[in-house]
Design a protein around this motif. Structure first.
Motif, mmCIF file in Angstrom:
data_model
loop_
_atom_site.group_PDB
_atom_site.id
_atom_site.type_symbol
_atom_site.label_atom_id
_atom_site.label_comp_id
_atom_site.label_asym_id
_atom_site.label_seq_id
_atom_site.Cartn_x
_atom_site.Cartn_y
_atom_site.Cartn_z
ATOM 1 N N VAL A 61 -6.021 15.706 -8.405
ATOM 2 C CA VAL A 61 -4.704 16.328 -8.253
ATOM 3 C C VAL A 61 -4.654 17.087 -6.936
ATOM 4 O O VAL A 61 -5.617 17.748 -6.541
ATOM 5 N N GLY A 62 -3.535 16.973 -6.232
ATOM 6 C CA GLY A 62 -3.381 17.668 -4.962
ATOM 7 C C GLY A 62 -4.028 16.964 -3.791
ATOM 8 O O GLY A 62 -3.967 17.458 -2.660
ATOM 9 N N GLN A 63 -4.669 15.798 -4.033
ATOM 10 C CA GLN A 63 -5.293 15.007 -2.979
ATOM 11 C C GLN A 63 -4.519 13.697 -2.800
ATOM 12 O O GLN A 63 -3.904 13.194 -3.731
ATOM 13 N N TRP A 64 -4.596 13.145 -1.600
ATOM 14 C CA TRP A 64 -3.945 11.863 -1.359
ATOM 15 C C TRP A 64 -4.807 10.731 -1.898
ATOM 16 O O TRP A 64 -6.002 10.673 -1.638
ATOM 17 N N ASN A 65 -4.183 9.865 -2.684
ATOM 18 C CA ASN A 65 -4.819 8.687 -3.249
ATOM 19 C C ASN A 65 -4.086 7.448 -2.759
ATOM 20 O O ASN A 65 -2.872 7.480 -2.541
ATOM 21 N N LYS A 66 -4.815 6.359 -2.616
ATOM 22 C CA LYS A 66 -4.216 5.131 -2.098
ATOM 23 C C LYS A 66 -4.056 4.105 -3.222
ATOM 24 O O LYS A 66 -5.034 3.716 -3.869
ATOM 25 N N ALA A 67 -2.821 3.685 -3.440
ATOM 26 C CA ALA A 67 -2.528 2.598 -4.375
ATOM 27 C C ALA A 67 -2.310 1.322 -3.580
ATOM 28 O O ALA A 67 -1.698 1.334 -2.520
ATOM 29 N N ARG A 68 -2.831 0.219 -4.118
ATOM 30 C CA ARG A 68 -2.644 -1.088 -3.485
ATOM 31 C C ARG A 68 -2.309 -2.092 -4.578
ATOM 32 O O ARG A 68 -2.995 -2.166 -5.603
ATOM 33 N N ILE A 69 -1.251 -2.838 -4.370
ATOM 34 C CA ILE A 69 -0.821 -3.855 -5.329
ATOM 35 C C ILE A 69 -0.731 -5.176 -4.576
ATOM 36 O O ILE A 69 -0.068 -5.266 -3.540
ATOM 37 N N VAL A 70 -1.408 -6.196 -5.106
ATOM 38 C CA VAL A 70 -1.400 -7.520 -4.490
ATOM 39 C C VAL A 70 -0.821 -8.512 -5.493
ATOM 40 O O VAL A 70 -1.275 -8.586 -6.638
ATOM 41 N N SER A 71 0.199 -9.259 -5.082
ATOM 42 C CA SER A 71 0.809 -10.299 -5.917
ATOM 43 C C SER A 71 0.805 -11.596 -5.119
ATOM 44 O O SER A 71 1.420 -11.677 -4.054
ATOM 45 N N ARG A 72 0.099 -12.590 -5.662
ATOM 46 C CA ARG A 72 0.006 -13.873 -4.962
ATOM 47 C C ARG A 72 -0.082 -15.012 -5.986
ATOM 48 O O ARG A 72 -1.007 -15.071 -6.782
ATOM 49 N N ASN A 73 0.921 -15.890 -5.971
ATOM 50 C CA ASN A 73 0.924 -17.071 -6.844
ATOM 51 C C ASN A 73 0.692 -16.713 -8.311
ATOM 52 O O ASN A 73 -0.039 -17.397 -9.034
ATOM 53 N N GLY A 74 1.311 -15.633 -8.744
ATOM 54 C CA GLY A 74 1.203 -15.219 -10.136
ATOM 55 C C GLY A 74 0.040 -14.304 -10.444
ATOM 56 O O GLY A 74 0.025 -13.626 -11.469
ATOM 57 N N GLU B 67 0.845 -1.190 0.000
ATOM 58 C CA GLU B 67 0.000 0.000 0.000
ATOM 59 C C GLU B 67 0.880 1.239 0.000
ATOM 60 O O GLU B 67 1.868 1.305 0.737
ATOM 61 N N VAL B 68 0.503 2.205 -0.819
ATOM 62 C CA VAL B 68 1.224 3.484 -0.908
ATOM 63 C C VAL B 68 0.205 4.592 -1.101
ATOM 64 O O VAL B 68 -0.688 4.473 -1.946
ATOM 65 N N GLU B 69 0.330 5.659 -0.354
ATOM 66 C CA GLU B 69 -0.456 6.861 -0.631
ATOM 67 C C GLU B 69 0.383 7.786 -1.488
ATOM 68 O O GLU B 69 1.576 7.982 -1.229
ATOM 69 N N PHE B 70 -0.241 8.346 -2.537
ATOM 70 C CA PHE B 70 0.491 9.256 -3.426
ATOM 71 C C PHE B 70 -0.332 10.508 -3.688
ATOM 72 O O PHE B 70 -1.567 10.485 -3.663
ATOM 73 N N LYS B 71 0.377 11.606 -3.960
ATOM 74 C CA LYS B 71 -0.260 12.887 -4.271
ATOM 75 C C LYS B 71 0.487 13.516 -5.437
ATOM 76 O O LYS B 71 1.689 13.717 -5.365
ATOM 77 N N ILE B 72 -0.246 13.804 -6.508
ATOM 78 C CA ILE B 72 0.408 14.354 -7.687
ATOM 79 C C ILE B 72 0.116 15.839 -7.832
ATOM 80 O O ILE B 72 -0.888 16.344 -7.331
ATOM 81 N N THR B 73 0.999 16.511 -8.528
ATOM 82 C CA THR B 73 0.785 17.904 -8.911
ATOM 83 C C THR B 73 0.191 17.928 -10.314
ATOM 84 O O THR B 73 0.160 16.914 -11.016
ATOM 85 N N GLU B 74 -0.273 19.072 -10.744
ATOM 86 C CA GLU B 74 -0.925 19.184 -12.044
ATOM 87 C C GLU B 74 0.016 18.767 -13.169
ATOM 88 O O GLU B 74 1.153 19.219 -13.257
ATOM 89 N N GLY B 75 -0.482 17.889 -14.036
ATOM 90 C CA GLY B 75 0.287 17.439 -15.189
ATOM 91 C C GLY B 75 1.386 16.455 -14.872
ATOM 92 O O GLY B 75 2.227 16.176 -15.721
ATOM 93 N N ALA B 76 1.381 15.886 -13.677
ATOM 94 C CA ALA B 76 2.502 15.048 -13.231
ATOM 95 C C ALA B 76 2.414 13.619 -13.750
ATOM 96 O O ALA B 76 1.348 13.091 -14.037
ATOM 97 N N ASN B 77 3.612 13.004 -13.814
ATOM 98 C CA ASN B 77 3.766 11.610 -14.221
ATOM 99 C C ASN B 77 4.736 10.950 -13.249
ATOM 100 O O ASN B 77 5.754 11.529 -12.881
#
Length: 450
Positions: free
Chosen positions: A374-387, A296-306
């Motif tokens: 943009v400018g708000q905190w968003n939560k990313a979640r990545i799950v990897s299990r048995n492929g 789990e990661v929280e991320f916040k981007i600025t306008e036009g960000a990559n």
């Protein structure tokens, strides 16, 4: 004799417990309540409060005059039609009479998120029932439903008809009003209404009377760079401690980059440079490698960000220009960054498996991705299990694939990754936060190995 004394003590204790409950309506009038927001009507008859929706009105709320901090709230709700509704807790009013704060959702749609927790006029969904699908059948339309909401310190637990729905940890609001919502409607919903009765609250010795949490219900925490006891007991640990470079290095360095990254106020920020891949401080990777995991990661981007969150990364594959190689959870401003219109069918938009699979709302098809902006905190979640791999954006699934399948191999064969043998199939790899030349912040980076 001893048995009689024991039963007597239990009855006395139960009686004392019952006496601590307070009714929020005397059944005669609504003098302890105030209406705010829209123009829906509220009426009290035979102990039942009825809220009737009206067209051309914003959401309407019947607020308690008193505010509450720690409490257990119980009531019954009847929804005879498909009117969206909710119960505000620890909520507040803006100067323009707009309600904001935690909302116990009453959702009669096919999505079935009743019992989830929504942050009205602020952060949106905090605990959608995509995270607890076994509770999606708890609410019964056109019948009286027993609701229980427990608020203790930074924990909020919700129940419908005895079934636990949400288990939220959040420290934004510790007290506020309780409110009954009548949602805005269109012409087709004219005459829709919602009813409440037997509204009571317990505010003393709350900790002694909360129910034991259902161990099958996942907890969602929004504490910053902290782990709850529940998370620790379920194997979670922090990948970033909120202040040091411990556990991280540059993808093309032995140490953490000397420039281009900033640690301030509990946020790990890649600073803006020229918008190119790894032309500032460069990507950073975990020193440890991971195979089966939940991240789990929280991320916040600025306008036009990559930017991006990569996994199964092999930093040795690219020591030259550009980013390190691995599977990528895309982090992007879909509205302003041109990359969103490149690739194939949106497979470079936020939440996507970059250049391979486009993100879409798999929890509620047709609803769209729940990006908070943009400018708000968003939560990313990545799950990897048995492929099997899943991407989740703000607790709703947006991508799923089998990295050992023929379909995945076919996608790789027609992508920029085709030149790397066994791309995405390596048994383990580093976690990476990408420098793509735009300012993006990360926090609450945590993982558990599966």
């Amino acid at each position: 004799m001893k048995l009689k004394l024991l039963l007597l003590c239990q009855l006395i204790a139960y009686g004392a417990f019952c006496q601590n409950w307070q009714s929020l309506s005397d059944g005669k009038n609504l003098k302890n309540w105030e209406k705010h927001g829209g123009n829906a009507t509220y009426a009290l008859e035979d102990g039942v409060i009825t809220g009737t929706a009206v067209t051309n009105s914003p959401n309407t709320f019947l607020f308690t005059k008193e505010t509450y901090s720690d409490f257990i709230l119980e009531l019954e709700v009847l929804l005879p039609n498909h009117l969206n509704s909710g119960i505000q807790i620890r909520s507040h009013l803006k100067d323009n009479d707009v309600t904001y704060g935690y909302q116990f959702e009453i959702d009669p749609s096919a999505r079935n998120f009743s019992g989830g927790i929504y942050d009205e006029q602020r952060r949106g969904w905090l605990y959608p029932l995509s995270m607890n699908q076994q509770a999606q059948d708890a609410f019964v339309l056109a019948a009286w439903n027993k609701i229980r909401i427990e608020c203790l310190d930074n924990e909020i637990r919700t129940y419908i008809n005895g079934k636990m729905c949400s288990y939220l940890i959040d420290d934004v609001d510790s007290e506020g009003h309780i409110g009954l919502q009548v949602h805005s409607i269109g012409e087709a919903e004219k005459g829709f209404l919602v009813k409440w009765k037997n509204i009571k609250i317990l505010t003393t010795d709350v900790a002694d009377h909360v129910w034991d949490a259902d161990p099958t219900v996942p907890q969602i925490s929004y504490l910053k760079n902290q782990l709850t006891d529940w998370e620790k007991s379920h194997g979670w640990y922090l990948l970033w401690d909120g202040k040091t470079t411990s556990g991280w290095r540059g993808a093309k360095l032995d140490e953490f980059p000397e420039k281009g990254w900033q640690m301030e106020n509990g946020e790990l920020t890649v600073l803006a440079s020229d918008g190119g891949e790894s032309t500032g401080g460069g990507d950073i990777v975990t020193k440890k490698k991971y195979g089966d995991f939940e991240l789990e990661v929280e991320f916040k981007i600025t306008e036009g960000a990559n930017s991006g969150i990569k996994y199964f990364v092999d930093p040795a594959l690219n020591k030259g220009a550009g980013s390190a190689i691995g599977c990528e959870f895309q982090v992007l401003d879909d509205e302003k960054h041109p990359d969103a219109k490149l690739g194939v069918m949106g497979n470079r938009t936020v939440g996507s498996l970059y250049d391979l699979i486009a993100a879409d709302n798999l929890t509620t098809p047709g609803r769209g991705k729940q990006f908070k902006g943009v400018g708000q905190w968003n939560k990313a979640r990545i799950v990897s299990r048995n492929g099997k791999v899943e991407h989740w954006l703000n607790n709703e699934k947006v991508v799923e694939y089998d990295r050992f399948s023929q379909m995945f191999q076919a996608l790789v064969n027609y992508s920029k990754y085709q030149k790397w043998d066994n791309f995405g199939k390596w048994p383990e790899g580093s976690i990476l936060l990408q420098d793509h030349g735009n300012r993006v912040s990360f926090r609450s980076i945590k993982i558990r190995e599966l």
